[in-house]
Design a protein around this motif. Structure first.
Motif, short mmCIF file in Angstrom:
data_model
loop_
_atom_site.label_atom_id
_atom_site.label_comp_id
_atom_site.label_asym_id
_atom_site.label_seq_id
_atom_site.Cartn_x
_atom_site.Cartn_y
_atom_site.Cartn_z
N GLY A 115 11.20 25.93 3.89
CA GLY A 115 9.97 26.69 4.12
C GLY A 115 9.87 27.19 5.55
O GLY A 115 10.62 26.74 6.44
N GLN A 116 8.94 28.10 5.78
CA GLN A 116 8.83 28.71 7.11
C GLN A 116 7.82 27.99 8.00
O GLN A 116 7.75 28.24 9.19
CB GLN A 116 8.47 30.19 6.96
CG GLN A 116 9.62 30.97 6.33
CD GLN A 116 9.29 32.42 6.09
OE1 GLN A 116 8.42 32.73 5.29
NE2 GLN A 116 9.98 33.31 6.77
N SER A 118 4.74 28.28 8.52
CA SER A 118 4.00 29.21 9.38
C SER A 118 2.64 28.65 9.79
O SER A 118 2.18 28.91 10.90
CB SER A 118 3.86 30.57 8.71
OG SER A 118 3.48 30.42 7.36
N GLN A 255 9.09 16.75 -0.29
CA GLN A 255 8.91 17.85 0.67
C GLN A 255 9.11 17.34 2.09
O GLN A 255 8.89 16.16 2.37
CB GLN A 255 7.51 18.43 0.52
CG GLN A 255 7.26 18.98 -0.86
CD GLN A 255 6.05 19.89 -0.95
OE1 GLN A 255 6.03 20.79 -1.78
NE2 GLN A 255 5.06 19.68 -0.12
N VAL A 256 9.42 18.26 2.97
CA VAL A 256 9.78 17.86 4.33
C VAL A 256 8.58 17.49 5.18
O VAL A 256 8.71 16.92 6.26
CB VAL A 256 10.59 19.01 5.00
CG1 VAL A 256 9.68 20.16 5.44
CG2 VAL A 256 11.41 18.50 6.17
P1 UTP Z 1 4.76 24.88 1.83
O1 UTP Z 1 4.18 25.37 0.59
O2 UTP Z 1 3.93 23.98 2.66
O3 UTP Z 1 5.29 26.11 2.67
O4 UTP Z 1 6.11 24.15 1.46
P2 UTP Z 1 5.92 26.21 4.11
O5 UTP Z 1 6.73 27.47 4.10
O6 UTP Z 1 6.66 24.97 4.53
O7 UTP Z 1 4.68 26.34 5.08
P3 UTP Z 1 3.67 27.55 5.30
O8 UTP Z 1 3.02 27.80 3.97
O9 UTP Z 1 4.48 28.72 5.80
O10 UTP Z 1 2.74 27.02 6.34
C1 UTP Z 1 6.15 22.93 0.79
C2 UTP Z 1 7.57 22.40 0.84
O11 UTP Z 1 8.46 23.29 0.19
C3 UTP Z 1 9.49 23.68 1.07
C4 UTP Z 1 8.93 23.46 2.46
O12 UTP Z 1 9.97 23.33 3.42
C5 UTP Z 1 8.12 22.20 2.25
O13 UTP Z 1 8.96 21.07 2.23
N1 UTP Z 1 9.84 25.08 0.81
C6 UTP Z 1 8.86 26.01 0.72
C7 UTP Z 1 11.16 25.41 0.69
O14 UTP Z 1 12.05 24.55 0.79
N2 UTP Z 1 11.47 26.70 0.46
C8 UTP Z 1 10.54 27.67 0.34
O15 UTP Z 1 10.91 28.83 0.12
C9 UTP Z 1 9.19 27.31 0.47
#
Ligand code: UTP
Length: 499
Positions: A115-116, A118, A255-256
């Motif tokens: 995930g990003q 953000s 999740q991370v």
């Molecule tokens: P989130 O839904 O919290 O998204 O991801 P995010 O990208 O980390 O954070 P925001 O929304 O930009 O603030 C939940 C989990 O899913 C992983 C994230 O790393 C986190 O562990 N994830 C999310 C992915 O591995 N890939 C993705 O494309 C999206």
């Protein structure tokens, strides 16, 4: 430098861009400095131009309608208290089964870390974020400790256990993630028990026209394709084949962002593999919702029709408030089971999905501010409002492809302290680094009191100290009774202590 012939747009590609409504990319190619042309052309060629018009039609120019499960009802779940008269179950039996799976090396840990991040606004992969309440250990370090702890608990001198850990990154953070592990000597794990692989990406699309956005004159704007992308990336990367080679049957998915996750939970593994209402394909953990308006996905089931009894997660925004506010006779919420994005997924199920013809999860649309280049003037822009649509797949949609699935309740104060949002200056923001550290201390205090350690408390009842309990010491209250770590009899008021 003159453009090489291979960096020219072929008539065929020009026609396909035109057909897909993406002619601006041909113009972008004309304007980009010759040295960058081949780079941009490679990205244009990698686009799935044939699929784009339908995606733009269904997700950008319209919003896909969501159909609630027929006669929607709350999904049944295994209550945390296994002696609950509502649904008693044999916790010891399932714990023993899960421990056996762990002991026999059949379980891998799997974190989605692509995930990003953000909302948190942290520079770098989120797994590098310092999360430990006392030590400031990065999230990845905390998970490595949890794996080392499980190896200590379920392995023995005669039968040394190595639990493989798969880490899904994205092309945007892959190299930074791998080098973080290398710099930190894999946090005590063996180099070859940690496997990294990047997930796929999608082009980010202009919210009003559906045109592919540009992050810079030479770069198409992309976003990782969602945690649901993991189900194809596991296969495409070779991770699934690696699991099969190692004799892994079940993947513990997390999740991370949640340092208190119990990432190798024997009771959950036992229920997943052997509960009578589980097909041992994909299982989920839930926590009771904090309030009717809490924004979490909810475990629901169809009460009628061809999908009767099938469990799925309905996003909070898709379940009308009138349902979310319904209560049981005792006043508790009827739709109570909130998802914490923790699953056990069998290797066989992921394999089956990837061999089924035409397997794909639906996309979900997210509106975002995406800085980059104006597609008409090619000037840099920093949008003040959402200008783009990101398309992502969600892993929980795979529940709809499962024959029979179970949900297991856990206590949010034991296992759920995600770091999603940045801290605020004058208040404790929800799901922030500060709220996470507070939960870590409160949880450690409860578990330690349970085994007789005296904890100083304020008049309001909060621990008057800061405690970080490593998952190597205990991954749940149950572990603390037999931990190898020497615990103090009491913790001093105001102390900061890592155990
Ligand atoms: P989130 O839904 O919290 O998204 O991801 P995010 O990208 O980390 O954070 P925001 O929304 O930009 O603030 C939940 C989990 O899913 C992983 C994230 O790393 C986190 O562990 N994830 C999310 C992915 O591995 N890939 C993705 O494309 C999206």
């Amino acid at each position: 430098m003159p453009a090489t012939p291979s960096a020219q747009l072929s008539p065929d590609l020009a026609a396909r861009l035109q057909h897909a409504g993406q002619q601006h990319l041909a113009r972008a190619l004309e304007r980009v400095p010759p040295a960058d042309r081949a780079h941009l052309l490679r990205q244009i060629k990698a686009l799935d131009l044939e699929c784009l018009p339908a995606l733009v039609r269904d997700y950008v120019k319209s919003k896909p309608a969501f159909a609630l499960p027929e006669a929607v009802e709350p999904a049944p779940y295994y209550p945390r208290d296994s002696s609950s008269p509502r649904r008693p179950w044999d916790e010891q039996h399932f714990r023993a089964l899960g421990e056996n799976l762990l002991r026999s090396g059949k379980v891998a840990a799997f974190v989605v870390a692509g995930g990003q991040g953000s909302r948190l606004g942290f520079e770098g992969p989120k797994g590098c974020y310092p999360a430990g309440a006392v030590t400031g250990k990065p999230l990845f370090h905390v998970f490595a400790d949890a794996i080392l702890g499980a190896q200590d608990r379920y392995g023995s001198a005669a039968n040394r256990l190595t639990i493989p850990w798969y880490i899904m990154t994205s092309p945007l953070n892959h190299d930074a993630t791998v080098s973080f592990f290398e710099t930190n000597h894999f946090f005590g794990l063996q180099r070859d028990q940690v496997m990294f692989f990047p997930q796929g990406v999608m082009p980010s699309l202009c919210i009003s026209t559906g045109r592919v956005l540009l992050a810079s004159p030479r770069e198409i704007a992309t976003n990782p394709d969602g945690h649901g992308g993991s189900l194809t990336a596991l296969h495409a990367s070779g991770a699934l084949a690696d699991m099969q080679r190692r004799g892994i049957s079940d993947i513990s998915y997390f999740q991370v962002d949640n340092p208190v996750v119990n990432l190798l939970d024997p009771v959950f593994l036992g229920l997943h593999s052997a509960a009578p209402d589980s097909s041992a394909q994909m299982s989920s953990k839930m926590v009771a919702k904090a309030s009717a308006s809490e924004k979490v996905g909810l475990f629901c089931a169809a009460g009628a029709g061809p999908r009767k009894g099938k469990i799925e997660i309905v996003e909070y925004s898709d379940l009308p408030m009138s349902y979310q506010q319904q209560t049981n006779p005792d006043g508790s919420l009827k739709f109570n089971a909130g998802s914490i994005a923790v699953h056990i997924i069998s290797v066989a199920f992921v394999k089956q999905l990837n061999t089924d013809d035409g397997f794909s999860l639906p996309y979900h649309r997210a509106e975002k501010k995406i800085p980059g280049i104006d597609l008409d003037t090619f000037e840099p822009i920093t949008p003040a409002a959402s200008n783009g649509v990101k398309l992502e797949r969600f892993v929980f949609d795979a529940l709809q492809m499962v024959d029979k699935s179970i949900v297991y309740e856990t206590d949010r104060t034991d296992e759920f302290a995600p770091i999603k949002n940045a801290d605020e200056p004058h208040a404790v923001a929800s799901d922030s680094p500060t709220s996470c550290r507070l939960i870590q201390t409160r949880r450690a205090a409860r578990w330690l009191e349970h085994v007789g350690v005296a904890i100083p408390r304020s008049p309001a009842g909060d621990p008057d100290c800061i405690i970080e309990l490593s998952p190597r010491t205990a991954s749940c209250a149950h572990d603390l009774a037999s931990t190898h770590v020497k615990l103090p009899k009491a913790i001093d008021r105001g102390a900061r202590i890592a155990l």
